[in-house]
Design an enzyme around this catalytic site. Structure first.
Site, mmCIF file in Angstrom:
data_model
loop_
_atom_site.group_PDB
_atom_site.id
_atom_site.type_symbol
_atom_site.label_atom_id
_atom_site.label_comp_id
_atom_site.label_asym_id
_atom_site.label_seq_id
_atom_site.Cartn_x
_atom_site.Cartn_y
_atom_site.Cartn_z
ATOM 1 N N HIS A 136 0.823 -1.230 0.000
ATOM 2 C CA HIS A 136 0.000 0.000 0.000
ATOM 3 C C HIS A 136 0.851 1.271 0.000
ATOM 4 O O HIS A 136 0.308 2.364 -0.161
ATOM 5 C CB HIS A 136 -0.916 0.042 1.232
ATOM 6 C CG HIS A 136 -1.946 -1.053 1.274
ATOM 7 N ND1 HIS A 136 -2.809 -1.295 0.223
ATOM 8 C CD2 HIS A 136 -2.255 -1.969 2.239
ATOM 9 C CE1 HIS A 136 -3.599 -2.313 0.548
ATOM 10 N NE2 HIS A 136 -3.281 -2.745 1.755
HETATM 11 ZN ZN LIG Z 1 -3.979 -7.099 3.046
#
Ligand SMILES: [Zn+2]
Length: 316
Positions: A136
């Protein structure tokens, strides 16, 4: 065949608090399950080195890396001044504490070392049992438990420093690898395949055109059979791309027992997808696979799933 497992004790000093699911115990659980299953006989353990700060500025913006270095220094000063647990909130889900940056440097360094390992030694498989995870992390910011884009950094190392021209990244974490996408989109040397639970964090726009990023959203409640059918669409595409290295963003939070999401995969599904990727690696990339831990928050399910994944990496 054996596999090299990169990890480091520093990765367990990064601790975002007792209630945070991305906990240091995740790595201990993996170690325990490898021993309990007998798979550790096939594992060559190695220490993850620290990533070079300047190398990180290829993948991330120099400003973001400089910001992390500065925060790390400030946290050390605050600790020296007697503050009990100094921390800085990098994003709503991600804390940086005194030991976090060092852990992040080990995690990124593991991926870089793993790329070198699969090219320079007879071991053409490597697994990085590291944290914080990376998929992320954006070019210029931390996000969703992730500080550095470990997998993207490894891919850049393979392309820029090892002379590769094509790298495939496969991300089967339950969350879309939006950070990896943010870093690699538009880079035709890389193809990113990402399966994830749709309408779920980080809420990607699956219809946005990105020629080198393949989105495979799955509905909540999806079982292993439907997962296998959906991601089977990747296999001919990877075959046609003929990657010289396959890097796996290995998150195990799509497991039925995982508390964070609602997919229903089991260990056998992780074994299956890994076996399929091994077949492609054997055909195109001299068997070379670098796999890096991402999510997986039910400790028992995480440990068993990593064993199933590593079993496929060493048996095929
Ligand atoms: Zn995850």
């Amino acid at each position: 065949m054996s596999i090299t497992l990169f990890s480091h004790a520093d990765c367990e000093f990064h601790n975002m608090g007792d209630m945070h699911p991305e906990a240091p115990e995740r790595l201990g659980q993996i170690r325990d399950q490898l021993i309990a299953s007998g798979m550790d006989r096939f594992v060559a353990y190695d220490q993850a080195p620290l990533a070079d700060i300047e190398q990180l500025k290829i993948t991330h913006t120099p400003e973001y890396i400089d910001y992390l270095v500065e925060q790390d220094l400030r946290l050390a000063v605050r600790a020296e001044q007697g503050e009990e647990i100094p921390s800085v909130q990098l994003d709503p889900d991600t804390l940086m504490m005194q030991h976090s940056f060092k852990a992040a440097l080990r995690a990124a360094g593991a991926g870089i070392a793993a790329v070198d390992e699969v090219f320079d030694t007879p071991n053409n498989r490597a697994f990085c049992a590291v944290r914080p995870p990376g998929h992320h992390a954006l070019k210029d910011a931390a996000m969703g438990f992730c500080i550095l884009g470990n997998v993207a950094i490894a891919a850049h190392h393979a392309l820029n420093n090892r002379g590769l021209e094509r790298v495939a990244i496969v991300d089967f974490d339950v969350h879309h690898g939006n950070g990896t996408e943010n870093i690699v989109e538009g880079d035709e040397r890389i193809r990113l395949y990402s399966s994830y639970q749709g309408n779920f964090y980080p809420f990607p726009d699956k219809d946005a055109a990105r020629p080198n990023v393949i989105h495979t959203p799955l509905a909540a409640g999806t079982e292993g059979e439907a997962f296998r059918e959906a991601v089977s669409a990747w296999l001919p595409d990877i075959d046609a791309f003929a990657p010289q290295l396959i890097i796996i963003s290995a998150g195990f939070d799509a497991h039925i027992e995982d508390p964070l999401a609602q997919l229903r995969l089991r260990e056998s599904d992780y074994n299956w997808i890994t076996t399929e990727l091994v077949a492609l690696a054997n055909k195109h990339s001299g068997g070379r696979i670098v796999s890096m831990l991402e999510g997986g928050y039910n400790l028992g399910a995480l440990g068993r799933s990593v064993v199933a994944h590593i079993k496929a990496l060493v048996e095929n």
